[in-house]
Motif scaffolding. Structure first.
Motif, short mmCIF file in Angstrom:
data_model
loop_
_atom_site.label_atom_id
_atom_site.label_comp_id
_atom_site.label_asym_id
_atom_site.label_seq_id
_atom_site.Cartn_x
_atom_site.Cartn_y
_atom_site.Cartn_z
N THR A 1 56.33 57.47 -60.09
CA THR A 1 57.01 58.67 -59.90
C THR A 1 55.82 59.93 -59.27
N GLU A 2 55.24 60.25 -60.58
CA GLU A 2 54.01 61.25 -60.38
C GLU A 2 53.34 61.38 -61.51
N GLY A 3 52.26 62.33 -61.50
CA GLY A 3 51.38 62.39 -63.15
C GLY A 3 52.13 63.33 -63.63
N GLY A 4 51.68 63.37 -65.11
CA GLY A 4 52.38 64.09 -66.05
C GLY A 4 52.16 65.77 -65.48
N SER A 5 51.13 66.03 -64.72
CA SER A 5 50.99 67.28 -64.46
C SER A 5 50.26 67.40 -62.77
N SER A 6 50.61 66.37 -61.98
CA SER A 6 50.00 66.25 -60.57
C SER A 6 50.94 65.30 -60.13
N SER A 7 50.71 65.22 -58.67
CA SER A 7 51.53 64.23 -57.72
C SER A 7 50.24 63.22 -57.43
N ALA A 8 50.87 62.06 -57.12
CA ALA A 8 50.11 60.70 -57.10
C ALA A 8 50.16 60.16 -55.71
N PHE A 9 48.66 59.85 -55.37
CA PHE A 9 48.47 59.38 -53.96
C PHE A 9 47.68 58.07 -53.97
N ILE A 10 47.88 57.33 -52.92
CA ILE A 10 46.92 55.90 -52.97
C ILE A 10 46.48 56.17 -51.54
N LEU A 11 45.57 55.08 -51.10
CA LEU A 11 45.08 55.06 -49.75
C LEU A 11 44.94 53.50 -49.68
N THR A 12 45.80 52.85 -48.62
CA THR A 12 46.10 51.46 -48.54
C THR A 12 44.68 50.86 -47.82
N GLN A 13 44.63 49.65 -47.91
CA GLN A 13 43.42 48.95 -47.18
C GLN A 13 43.45 49.05 -45.77
N ASP A 14 44.48 49.35 -45.19
CA ASP A 14 44.54 49.64 -43.84
C ASP A 14 44.38 51.32 -43.58
N ASP A 15 44.08 52.00 -44.55
CA ASP A 15 43.90 53.46 -44.30
C ASP A 15 44.95 54.32 -44.30
N VAL A 16 46.20 53.97 -44.81
CA VAL A 16 47.41 54.86 -44.62
C VAL A 16 47.53 55.71 -46.19
N ILE A 17 47.58 57.04 -46.09
CA ILE A 17 47.60 57.67 -47.18
C ILE A 17 49.24 57.46 -47.60
N VAL A 18 49.50 57.27 -48.94
CA VAL A 18 50.91 57.20 -49.32
C VAL A 18 51.06 57.81 -50.60
N ALA B 1 50.66 47.89 -59.20
CA ALA B 1 49.93 46.92 -58.55
C ALA B 1 49.30 47.03 -57.16
N GLU B 2 50.18 47.97 -56.27
CA GLU B 2 49.68 48.38 -55.12
C GLU B 2 48.49 49.36 -55.15
N ALA B 3 48.73 50.23 -56.31
CA ALA B 3 47.68 51.21 -56.59
C ALA B 3 46.53 50.62 -56.84
N VAL B 4 46.41 49.65 -57.88
CA VAL B 4 45.21 49.00 -58.06
C VAL B 4 44.42 48.25 -56.94
N ALA B 5 45.24 47.70 -56.28
CA ALA B 5 44.67 46.98 -54.99
C ALA B 5 44.38 47.97 -53.76
N ALA B 6 44.47 49.36 -53.91
CA ALA B 6 44.44 50.01 -53.00
C ALA B 6 42.88 50.43 -52.86
N LYS B 7 42.49 50.96 -51.47
CA LYS B 7 41.12 51.26 -51.42
C LYS B 7 40.75 52.62 -52.21
N GLU B 8 41.81 53.66 -52.38
CA GLU B 8 41.52 54.72 -53.17
C GLU B 8 42.75 55.35 -53.76
N ALA B 9 42.74 56.12 -54.61
CA ALA B 9 43.86 56.75 -55.33
C ALA B 9 43.28 58.11 -55.97
N PHE B 10 44.01 58.96 -55.79
CA PHE B 10 43.91 60.36 -56.06
C PHE B 10 45.24 61.21 -56.63
#
Length: 286
Positions: A180-197, A233-242
Motif C-alpha cells: 500500500t505505502e510506507g509508514g510515513s511515505s509513498s512507495a515507488f519502483i522502477l521496472t526492468q523496462d523503465d516504468v515508474i510504478v 516480489a515485483e519490487a525486489v526484482a525491480a531495477k530501483e525502488a524509492f
C-alpha cells in the motif's frame, strides 16, 4: 535553546505548549495533521499540503479554527521566530476540548484546536539520500480511510518501530499481497523496462503531496509512469525502488526485507528524480 510553538492563538516556548487532557485529539485521535518541509527558510509545496488539510478536515466534518491564509501567516511566523533554515513545520487540528469524554461530536460551544511547531532537519544533503535506505514489510492493519491524514497513527508507529528494530529506515505495509505505502511515505519502483510504478490514489493510501509532485514532474519529462499496485516480489526484482515524503523528498531504497534491490546502491532514476524535485522545491518555495 527552547523553540517557539503556536497553541490556539499564542506563540509560546515549546516546553510550555499545552492542551487540555479533555482535548478530543488526545482522547479519541479526533484530529488531522500536516507536515510541510522548509528549505532556505521557505515553505515547500505548501499549497498542496493545505489543500489536503482542507480535504481531510472536510471528510470528518472538522472546522478549521483559522482561515488558510492565517495558517500560512502562522507557519511563516514560526519559521521566522525559530530562525528555521531547513526542516519541517508540523500542524495539528483537533475537535477541541469538551466538558467530558463523549464519543459523539460536541453539540456547541467547543472550538477546534490548532497547534503548530517546527523541527530542524537536513533534507537536501541527508546522508541516506546518497547511500539509500532499507525497508521491511509488515501487514497493513490500518482502518479503511487512509486517504484522511488522521492523527490516529498507532499502526504506523508499530510499523516504524518494527523497522527500527530491524535496522531499516521504513516499513512498507502489505494488503492482499500488495504494497500500500510506507509508514510515513509513498512507495515507488522502477521496472526492468523503465516504468515508474506507484499505487493509484484511493481510500487505501494517503494522497502524498510529494508523490503527486514527483509523478507530475516525471510525466512532464516524458518518463513512463504507471499507477497501480505492485507486490514485494515485483519490487525486489525491480531495477530501483524509492520512497517520497515531505521529510525525505525522494529517497532511494536499496534493500527490502534484507534482499538487495538492483545494484544495492541508489539508482540513476531515483537520483535524477530527487534532483528534479529539489530544483522544483527551491524554485517554487514561498
Amino acid at each position: 535553546m527552547d523553540s517557539i510553538a503556536y497553541v490556539n492563538g499564542s506563540f509560546v516556548p515549546l516546553s510550555e505548549a499545552k492542551v487540555s487532557v479533555l482535548d478530543r485529539g488526545f482522547l479519541f485521535a479526533d484530529g488531522i495533521y500536516e507536515v510541510a518541509a522548509v528549505l532556505d527558510g521557505k515553505l515547500i509545496d505548501n499549497a498542496s499540503h493545505l489543500a489536503r488539510l482542507e480535504r481531510s478536515v472536510g471528510e470528518i466534518a472538522l472546522k478549521l479554527p483559522e482561515t488558510v491564509a492565517r495558517i500560512i501567516e502562522i507557519q511563516k511566523e514560526l519559521i521566522t521566530r525559530n530562525k528555521l533554515v531547513s526542516g519541517l513545520v508540523y500542524l495539528q487540528v483537533t475537535r477541541g476540548a469538551d466538558t467530558g469524554r463523549d464519543f459523539a461530536f460536541p453539540k456547541s460551544g467547543v472550538k477546534s484546536s490548532l497547534v503548530m511547531f517546527v523541527s530542524e532537519k537536513e533534507i537536501v544533503d541527508a546522508p541516506s539520500a546518497k547511500t539509500g535506505v532499507g525497508v521491511i514489510t509488515v501487514p497493513d492493519i490500518r482502518w479503511e480511510r487512509r486517504d484522511i491524514k488522521s492523527v490516529a497513527l498507532l499502526a504506523q508507529v508499530l510499523a516504524k518501530q518494527a523497522a527500527a528494530e530491524a535496522g531499516a529506515a521504513e516499513a512498507w505495509m502489505l494488503e492482499d499481497g500488495f504494497v500500500t505505502e510506507g509508514g510515513s511515505s509513498s512507495a515507488f519502483i522502477l521496472t526492468q523496462d523503465d516504468v515508474i510504478v506507484t499505487r493509484q490514489n484511493s481510500n487505501a493510501i494517503l494522497p502524498g503531496c510529494t508523490r503527486k509532485a514527483v509523478v507530475a514532474l516525471a510525466e512532464e519529462r516524458q518518463l513512463r509512469v504507471e499507477e497501480r499496485p505492485f507486490t514485494v516480489a515485483e519490487a525486489v526484482a525491480a531495477k530501483e525502488a524509492f520512497i517520497t515524503s515531505a521529510s525525505v523528498f525522494v529517497q532511494p531504497v536499496v534493500t527490502i526485507d534484507g534482499k538487495t534491490v538492483g545494484t544495492g546502491k541508489p539508482g540513476p532514476m531515483a537520483t535524477r528524480l530527487r534532483e528534479i524535485y529539489v530544483d522544483f522545491a527551491k524554485a517554487t518555495a514561498s
